[in-house]
Motif scaffolding. Structure first.
Motif, PDB file in Angstrom:
ATOM      1  N   SER A 162       0.838  -1.144  -0.019  1.00 14.99           N
ATOM      2  CA  SER A 162       0.122  -0.013  -0.086  1.00 14.99           C
ATOM      3  C   SER A 162       0.785   1.394  -0.005  1.00 14.99           C
ATOM      4  O   SER A 162       0.613   2.462  -0.950  1.00 14.99           O
ATOM      5  N   VAL A 163       1.910   1.244   0.700  1.00 21.63           N
ATOM      6  CA  VAL A 163       2.845   2.429   0.837  1.00 21.63           C
ATOM      7  C   VAL A 163       3.491   2.664  -0.439  1.00 21.63           C
ATOM      8  O   VAL A 163       3.516   3.788  -1.045  1.00 21.63           O
ATOM      9  N   LEU A 206       0.155  11.297   2.908  1.00 20.30           N
ATOM     10  CA  LEU A 206      -0.471  10.269   2.813  1.00 20.30           C
ATOM     11  C   LEU A 206      -0.018   8.813   2.841  1.00 20.30           C
ATOM     12  O   LEU A 206      -0.555   8.141   3.411  1.00 20.30           O
ATOM     13  N   ALA A 207       1.391   8.802   2.511  1.00 21.97           N
ATOM     14  CA  ALA A 207       2.098   7.446   2.791  1.00 21.97           C
ATOM     15  C   ALA A 207       2.304   7.299   4.260  1.00 21.97           C
ATOM     16  O   ALA A 207       2.148   6.099   4.357  1.00 21.97           O
ATOM     17  N   ILE A 208       2.451   8.342   4.866  1.00 20.40           N
ATOM     18  CA  ILE A 208       2.763   8.160   6.380  1.00 20.40           C
ATOM     19  C   ILE A 208       1.563   7.710   7.126  1.00 20.40           C
ATOM     20  O   ILE A 208       1.335   6.879   7.830  1.00 20.40           O
ATOM     21  N   SER A 209       0.514   8.132   6.585  1.00 24.09           N
ATOM     22  CA  SER A 209      -0.925   8.085   7.134  1.00 24.09           C
ATOM     23  C   SER A 209      -1.423   6.748   6.865  1.00 24.09           C
ATOM     24  O   SER A 209      -1.984   6.065   7.620  1.00 24.09           O
ATOM     25  N   VAL A 210      -0.930   6.124   5.741  1.00 25.65           N
ATOM     26  CA  VAL A 210      -1.390   4.753   5.218  1.00 25.65           C
ATOM     27  C   VAL A 210      -0.478   3.728   6.192  1.00 25.65           C
ATOM     28  O   VAL A 210      -1.112   2.615   6.894  1.00 25.65           O
ATOM     29  N   VAL A 212       0.509   4.477   9.180  1.00 27.92           N
ATOM     30  CA  VAL A 212       0.175   4.274  10.697  1.00 27.92           C
ATOM     31  C   VAL A 212      -1.082   3.749  10.748  1.00 27.92           C
ATOM     32  O   VAL A 212      -1.570   3.467  11.669  1.00 27.92           O
ATOM     33  N   GLY A 213      -1.970   3.858   9.885  1.00 32.29           N
ATOM     34  CA  GLY A 213      -3.261   3.494   9.744  1.00 32.29           C
ATOM     35  C   GLY A 213      -3.328   1.928   9.716  1.00 32.29           C
ATOM     36  O   GLY A 213      -4.101   1.015  10.353  1.00 32.29           O
ATOM     37  N   PHE A 214      -2.460   1.381   8.970  1.00 31.18           N
ATOM     38  CA  PHE A 214      -2.179  -0.107   9.052  1.00 31.18           C
ATOM     39  C   PHE A 214      -1.816  -0.659  10.365  1.00 31.18           C
ATOM     40  O   PHE A 214      -1.904  -1.730  10.735  1.00 31.18           O
ATOM     41  N   GLY A 215      -0.833   0.188  11.060  1.00 29.75           N
ATOM     42  CA  GLY A 215      -0.313  -0.315  12.238  1.00 29.75           C
ATOM     43  C   GLY A 215      -1.311  -0.183  13.318  1.00 29.75           C
ATOM     44  O   GLY A 215      -1.280  -1.284  14.136  1.00 29.75           O
ATOM     45  N   ARG A 216      -2.325   0.654  13.353  1.00 26.64           N
ATOM     46  CA  ARG A 216      -3.369   0.725  13.997  1.00 26.64           C
ATOM     47  C   ARG A 216      -4.358  -0.548  13.779  1.00 26.64           C
ATOM     48  O   ARG A 216      -4.881  -1.282  14.592  1.00 26.64           O
ATOM     49  N   PHE A 217      -4.640  -0.695  12.472  1.00 24.66           N
ATOM     50  CA  PHE A 217      -5.516  -1.911  12.191  1.00 24.66           C
ATOM     51  C   PHE A 217      -4.854  -3.177  12.663  1.00 24.66           C
ATOM     52  O   PHE A 217      -5.645  -4.005  13.179  1.00 24.66           O
ATOM     53  N   GLU A 218      -3.720  -3.389  12.752  1.00 22.99           N
ATOM     54  CA  GLU A 218      -3.071  -4.689  12.989  1.00 22.99           C
ATOM     55  C   GLU A 218      -3.178  -5.032  14.517  1.00 22.99           C
ATOM     56  O   GLU A 218      -3.526  -6.040  15.002  1.00 22.99           O
TER      57      GLU A 218
END
Length: 233
Positions: A162-163, A206-210, A212-218
């Motif tokens: 994704s990144v 946007l790349a950083i947000s993706v 961080v978002g995946f880290g929280r989802f995990e």
């Protein structure tokens, strides 16, 4: 300091939030092509990676796909996608959304496929044999044992894909697509460096947000027990 001030003024200008070139419009375009490319890549790569990892067969496929995917330059992939989009999809001049999308899908496949394969092959064989000894079916082993234990590495592959796709989608502006890359290409062509820097900053955010978002989802998707086990390895 002058460039930083110019970029700040660019973001504060209300004109950049109106019309077809509005910041929010470009972000949506960027997210749309990136998200669709990753989604299609998951549909293609994840089942193949799970099958190869579960059966232990044809492991060289996963390795070779990863190597080929890393070897193809992103710009070359977009250039190759132009005639494909024009021929197969009937897109006029082969420019715009579709060549960008067709180039991003192969970019996303290698990390998803490779991580899924490696994740399943790394599951403790003793756990699998114990489940089979208790009468768990082959499909049940994959669904109830292998997949949950492999989830951290699978999600890591999805995060990497994704990144990479979000960053590379910027090149779509070179083939008349919109997205945040439009600011970079137009800023360079017009020598409006505040626009160029703003576009680069938006892509990075946007790349950083993706990421961080995946880290929280995990943290939500993976059970605490599996996270502790992964941390202990």
């Amino acid at each position: 300091m002058t460039l930083l001030g110019d970029v700040a003024r660019w973001f504060l200008d209300p004109a950049h939030y109106q019309g077809s070139d509005a910041v929010q419009t470009r972000i949506l375009e960027h997210v749309a092509v990136s998200g669709l490319a990753v989604f299609v890549a998951v549909l293609i790569a994840l089942p193949i990676g799970l099958y190869l990892g579960h059966t232990g067969r044809f492991g060289f496929i996963a390795v070779n796909v990863a190597n080929i995917g890393r070897a193809i330059p992103s710009l070359a992939a977009i250039a190759l996608a132009i005639p494909i989009a024009g021929t197969l999809l009937g897109v006029q001049n082969g420019l715009g959304f579709w060549p960008t999308f067709l180039a991003l899908v192969p970019l996303a496949i290698p990390p998803i496929l490779t991580n899924a394969y490696v994740a399943l092959r790394n599951v403790d064989r003793d756990v699998i044999e114990a489940a089979r000894g208790m009468g768990v079916s082959n499909a049940g082993v994959l669904r109830r044992i292998e997949f949950p234990l492999a989830m951290p590495l699978i999600l890591a592959g999805l995060r990497t894909a994704s990144v990479n796709v979000v960053a590379t989608a910027t090149l779509g502006a070179l083939v008349a697509f919109g997205g945040l890359g439009r600011y970079i290409v137009d800023g360079l062509a017009l020598q409006e460096f505040d626009r160029l820097a703003a576009g680069a900053l938006l892509v990075a955010l946007l790349a950083i947000s993706v990421e961080v978002g995946f880290g929280r989802f995990e943290r939500v998707a993976i059970s605490p027990g599996i996270r502790l086990q992964q941390g202990a390895l």
